[in-house]
Motif scaffolding. Sequence first.
Motif, PDB file in Angstrom:
ATOM      1  N   VAL A  64      17.722 -14.858  -2.811  1.00  0.00           N
ATOM      2  CA  VAL A  64      16.376 -14.234  -3.105  1.00  0.00           C
ATOM      3  C   VAL A  64      16.100 -14.533  -4.676  1.00  0.00           C
ATOM      4  O   VAL A  64      14.891 -14.740  -4.901  1.00  0.00           O
ATOM      5  CB  VAL A  64      16.776 -12.501  -2.965  1.00  0.00           C
ATOM      6  CG1 VAL A  64      15.756 -11.650  -3.552  1.00  0.00           C
ATOM      7  CG2 VAL A  64      17.283 -12.151  -1.671  1.00  0.00           C
ATOM      8  N   ALA A  65      16.998 -14.744  -5.313  1.00  0.00           N
ATOM      9  CA  ALA A  65      16.985 -15.137  -6.837  1.00  0.00           C
ATOM     10  C   ALA A  65      16.207 -16.347  -6.862  1.00  0.00           C
ATOM     11  O   ALA A  65      15.204 -16.698  -7.608  1.00  0.00           O
ATOM     12  CB  ALA A  65      18.369 -15.245  -7.657  1.00  0.00           C
ATOM     13  N   ASP A  66      16.600 -17.307  -6.132  1.00  0.00           N
ATOM     14  CA  ASP A  66      16.003 -18.710  -6.010  1.00  0.00           C
ATOM     15  C   ASP A  66      14.485 -18.654  -5.571  1.00  0.00           C
ATOM     16  O   ASP A  66      13.591 -19.015  -6.336  1.00  0.00           O
ATOM     17  CB  ASP A  66      16.730 -19.588  -4.911  1.00  0.00           C
ATOM     18  CG  ASP A  66      16.069 -20.677  -4.796  1.00  0.00           C
ATOM     19  OD1 ASP A  66      16.468 -21.755  -5.754  1.00  0.00           O
ATOM     20  OD2 ASP A  66      15.217 -20.926  -3.983  1.00  0.00           O
ATOM     21  N   ALA A  67      14.212 -17.868  -4.483  1.00  0.00           N
ATOM     22  CA  ALA A  67      12.633 -18.072  -4.011  1.00  0.00           C
ATOM     23  C   ALA A  67      11.844 -16.988  -4.860  1.00  0.00           C
ATOM     24  O   ALA A  67      10.758 -17.147  -5.236  1.00  0.00           O
ATOM     25  CB  ALA A  67      13.004 -17.190  -2.597  1.00  0.00           C
ATOM     26  N   PHE A  68      12.313 -15.832  -5.366  1.00  0.00           N
ATOM     27  CA  PHE A  68      11.497 -15.019  -6.173  1.00  0.00           C
ATOM     28  C   PHE A  68      11.265 -15.524  -7.538  1.00  0.00           C
ATOM     29  O   PHE A  68      10.152 -15.518  -8.072  1.00  0.00           O
ATOM     30  CB  PHE A  68      12.504 -13.385  -6.356  1.00  0.00           C
ATOM     31  CG  PHE A  68      11.458 -12.273  -6.751  1.00  0.00           C
ATOM     32  CD1 PHE A  68      10.200 -12.226  -6.419  1.00  0.00           C
ATOM     33  CD2 PHE A  68      12.102 -11.263  -7.569  1.00  0.00           C
ATOM     34  CE1 PHE A  68       9.382 -11.017  -6.903  1.00  0.00           C
ATOM     35  CE2 PHE A  68      11.328 -10.365  -8.008  1.00  0.00           C
ATOM     36  CZ  PHE A  68       9.862 -10.518  -7.708  1.00  0.00           C
TER      37      PHE A  68
ATOM     38  N   SER B 288       1.723 -24.968 -24.324  1.00  0.00           N
ATOM     39  CA  SER B 288       2.839 -24.494 -24.442  1.00  0.00           C
ATOM     40  C   SER B 288       4.015 -24.808 -23.588  1.00  0.00           C
ATOM     41  O   SER B 288       3.696 -25.685 -22.661  1.00  0.00           O
ATOM     42  CB  SER B 288       2.639 -23.064 -24.032  1.00  0.00           C
ATOM     43  OG  SER B 288       1.281 -22.438 -24.295  1.00  0.00           O
ATOM     44  N   GLY B 289       5.323 -24.323 -23.660  1.00  0.00           N
ATOM     45  CA  GLY B 289       6.284 -24.872 -22.988  1.00  0.00           C
ATOM     46  C   GLY B 289       6.587 -23.623 -21.943  1.00  0.00           C
ATOM     47  O   GLY B 289       6.081 -22.449 -22.023  1.00  0.00           O
ATOM     48  N   LEU B 290       7.294 -23.961 -20.857  1.00  0.00           N
ATOM     49  CA  LEU B 290       7.864 -23.229 -19.756  1.00  0.00           C
ATOM     50  C   LEU B 290       9.077 -23.179 -19.260  1.00  0.00           C
ATOM     51  O   LEU B 290       9.680 -24.491 -19.222  1.00  0.00           O
ATOM     52  CB  LEU B 290       6.953 -23.351 -18.435  1.00  0.00           C
ATOM     53  CG  LEU B 290       6.867 -22.482 -17.356  1.00  0.00           C
ATOM     54  CD1 LEU B 290       5.960 -21.388 -17.774  1.00  0.00           C
ATOM     55  CD2 LEU B 290       6.472 -23.236 -16.059  1.00  0.00           C
ATOM     56  N   SER B 291       9.822 -21.911 -19.496  1.00  0.00           N
ATOM     57  CA  SER B 291      11.349 -22.011 -19.192  1.00  0.00           C
ATOM     58  C   SER B 291      11.438 -22.056 -17.766  1.00  0.00           C
ATOM     59  O   SER B 291      10.481 -22.054 -16.838  1.00  0.00           O
ATOM     60  CB  SER B 291      11.958 -20.664 -19.643  1.00  0.00           C
ATOM     61  OG  SER B 291      11.542 -19.600 -19.212  1.00  0.00           O
ATOM     62  N   LEU B 292      12.798 -22.272 -17.371  1.00  0.00           N
ATOM     63  CA  LEU B 292      13.111 -22.239 -15.975  1.00  0.00           C
ATOM     64  C   LEU B 292      13.038 -20.744 -15.642  1.00  0.00           C
ATOM     65  O   LEU B 292      13.343 -19.810 -16.521  1.00  0.00           O
ATOM     66  CB  LEU B 292      14.642 -22.746 -15.741  1.00  0.00           C
ATOM     67  CG  LEU B 292      14.532 -24.352 -15.974  1.00  0.00           C
ATOM     68  CD1 LEU B 292      16.147 -24.473 -15.780  1.00  0.00           C
ATOM     69  CD2 LEU B 292      13.922 -25.114 -14.952  1.00  0.00           C
ATOM     70  N   PRO B 293      13.027 -20.228 -14.263  1.00  0.00           N
ATOM     71  CA  PRO B 293      13.029 -18.857 -14.066  1.00  0.00           C
ATOM     72  C   PRO B 293      14.210 -18.319 -14.179  1.00  0.00           C
ATOM     73  O   PRO B 293      15.321 -18.840 -14.056  1.00  0.00           O
ATOM     74  CB  PRO B 293      12.489 -18.883 -12.561  1.00  0.00           C
ATOM     75  CG  PRO B 293      12.518 -20.209 -12.110  1.00  0.00           C
ATOM     76  CD  PRO B 293      12.625 -21.409 -13.319  1.00  0.00           C
ATOM     77  N   ASP B 294      14.299 -16.878 -14.296  1.00  0.00           N
ATOM     78  CA  ASP B 294      15.256 -16.048 -14.610  1.00  0.00           C
ATOM     79  C   ASP B 294      14.950 -14.732 -13.564  1.00  0.00           C
ATOM     80  O   ASP B 294      13.879 -14.572 -13.374  1.00  0.00           O
ATOM     81  CB  ASP B 294      15.391 -15.563 -15.833  1.00  0.00           C
ATOM     82  CG  ASP B 294      16.946 -15.580 -16.454  1.00  0.00           C
ATOM     83  OD1 ASP B 294      17.808 -15.283 -15.522  1.00  0.00           O
ATOM     84  OD2 ASP B 294      17.051 -15.666 -17.554  1.00  0.00           O
ATOM     85  N   VAL B 295      16.048 -14.174 -13.162  1.00  0.00           N
ATOM     86  CA  VAL B 295      15.873 -13.298 -12.086  1.00  0.00           C
ATOM     87  C   VAL B 295      17.051 -11.962 -12.667  1.00  0.00           C
ATOM     88  O   VAL B 295      18.232 -12.284 -12.772  1.00  0.00           O
ATOM     89  CB  VAL B 295      16.304 -13.649 -10.618  1.00  0.00           C
ATOM     90  CG1 VAL B 295      15.932 -12.326  -9.732  1.00  0.00           C
ATOM     91  CG2 VAL B 295      14.966 -14.625 -10.315  1.00  0.00           C
ATOM     92  N   GLY B 296      16.487 -10.932 -12.237  1.00  0.00           N
ATOM     93  CA  GLY B 296      17.281  -9.474 -12.887  1.00  0.00           C
ATOM     94  C   GLY B 296      16.564  -8.598 -13.268  1.00  0.00           C
ATOM     95  O   GLY B 296      15.469  -8.136 -12.845  1.00  0.00           O
TER      96      GLY B 296
END
Lengths: 274, 130, 171
Positions: C102-106, C125-133
Amino acid sequence: MTLTTTSFDWVRHLVHKESAIVLQPGKEYLVEARLLPIARQAGLTDVSQFVESVRIRPDADSTRRIVEALTTNETSWFRDGDPFTALTSTVLPSLLGARGPNERLQIWSAACSSGQESYTIAMLLEDALPNAASRVSITATDISREMVERTRAGRFSQLEVNRGLPAPMLVRHFTRAGTEWEVAPALRRMVTASQCNLAAPLPRMGPFDVVYLRNVLIYFDLPTKQAILRRVRDLMRPDGWLFLGAAETTLGVDDSWERVVVGRSSAYRPLKGK
Amino acid sequence: MRALVIDDSRAMRRIVSGILEGLGYETQQAGHGREGLDALEGLAPDQLPDLVCVDWNMPVMDGLQFVSAVRSNPGWRSMTIMMVTSESEHTQIVRALAAGAHEYVIKPFTADAIRDKLALLGLLPQEAVL
Amino acid sequence: MTTLDSGERRRTSDTRPVITDLIDEVTVESIAQEAWISLVGEDEVLVPLPGGPVADPVSSWVDVVGPWTGSVVLTTGRRTAEELTRALLREHSPEVLEDEDVADAFGEIANVVGGNVKAALPGSSGLSLPDVGEAPALRNPDDLCRVELQWRGEPLSISVQGALPPLPAVS
């Protein structure tokens, strides 16, 4: 606002007949979502009402819009690229050899939808010809005013530019405008868009050296196909080239054309004396 | 035909691989650029994938670094690289092409978008041609 | 009635733009709709109606760093995030979904929406890797562009929110 079974079945049969795409039962929601904008353009708020009106009194334009809205391969750039390869490899060199240096080549995109075909031609010519804008003009026509305006605007969504437009061409000929991509002004200047109904007497245009009339004839009955081909021929130069959709032909419809093989594609040329 | 799919998202790797498999590809996956290079290293020329689909933003080694690394190895010239990423500015696409990517698909994409791009590249397995 | 324009607002946005100067709700919604159609499913639409409070919320986000700095945050219920994951993975969906799936897909959906929001902003601009929580805290209520939507009848929101507290008022 729910789609009746009759309306849905009619749409399913239509789409299957014209595109071989099968809409499974349960896809009523998809049909509603895709057809709502067209129904609204027609001044109706209800998709069922719209479908019923077309079912009872079918017209080629509405039928085409319905099929296009439910199939996705009508409006991609170089997909089915053979008629475009033929343009730069064979048609253009032959026409440039036959015309004087100051004669402007005229190309007609006869059912331009949102403009992908016209701008694909413009990009190819811009890359193939020095000062293309002064050598070539592209006339884009469509029966729908909205499509003509979209072609004029030359703006495409991310999903649209993702479909069959090579990335090097995207960066060379487009800039970003918010969430959309906009065609370079030089290409927009090559293209003149106007409204035109192929099934009625045509305005004074041309004479055209090349005509792209792809995936249009399939929606008309035989007498209308014949009338359209005759009118198109009247607007073409005697040594012009006509490109139809891959599933279309003049054979058995109008015998005043000669079919020629160009690379992996076929083109049709007016037969002399007909 | 063979493809290597590099993306840090497992879901995205599965989606891209699923589309390619549906078109007749055999696929292999990697979670970032370094893993991708590891998968390629030591392969004989006839074992190399025909196509590499690579994301941009990934941990350890990003897609742009991966593309540059692949391009600096003359033995790897035969592979076609397609970036598949949500980086969608004009300048970013130019950077990726300059680094040596052949094609660029912007996320979100549809299966048709991948198929159309492969058709342009002449990389559609025969049976998938419509 | 005339209002006295102190020029304060203009000065503020000259030094540091707030997100509402750069992007509007319609744009954010259209980015999300395109992402849904292509990632989640061709007939998956987001209905632009507030869906009410979210039970057991979970967020995924990416950070954007540039002329404007902040996060693009998707928030929905945990059950809905699971359903999104299944929709995304289609036939590749495992029988039992792990939190990681779920963390990966969301997270990937946040990456796709965030990347396109970033591209619609001026400058690079720069883009970060996604985070979930749990969603990052809202630092400045004026530096927020938020759309409330429903997917399959469940609430889902997208917030494009600044990472910096408001500038001190000019006196």
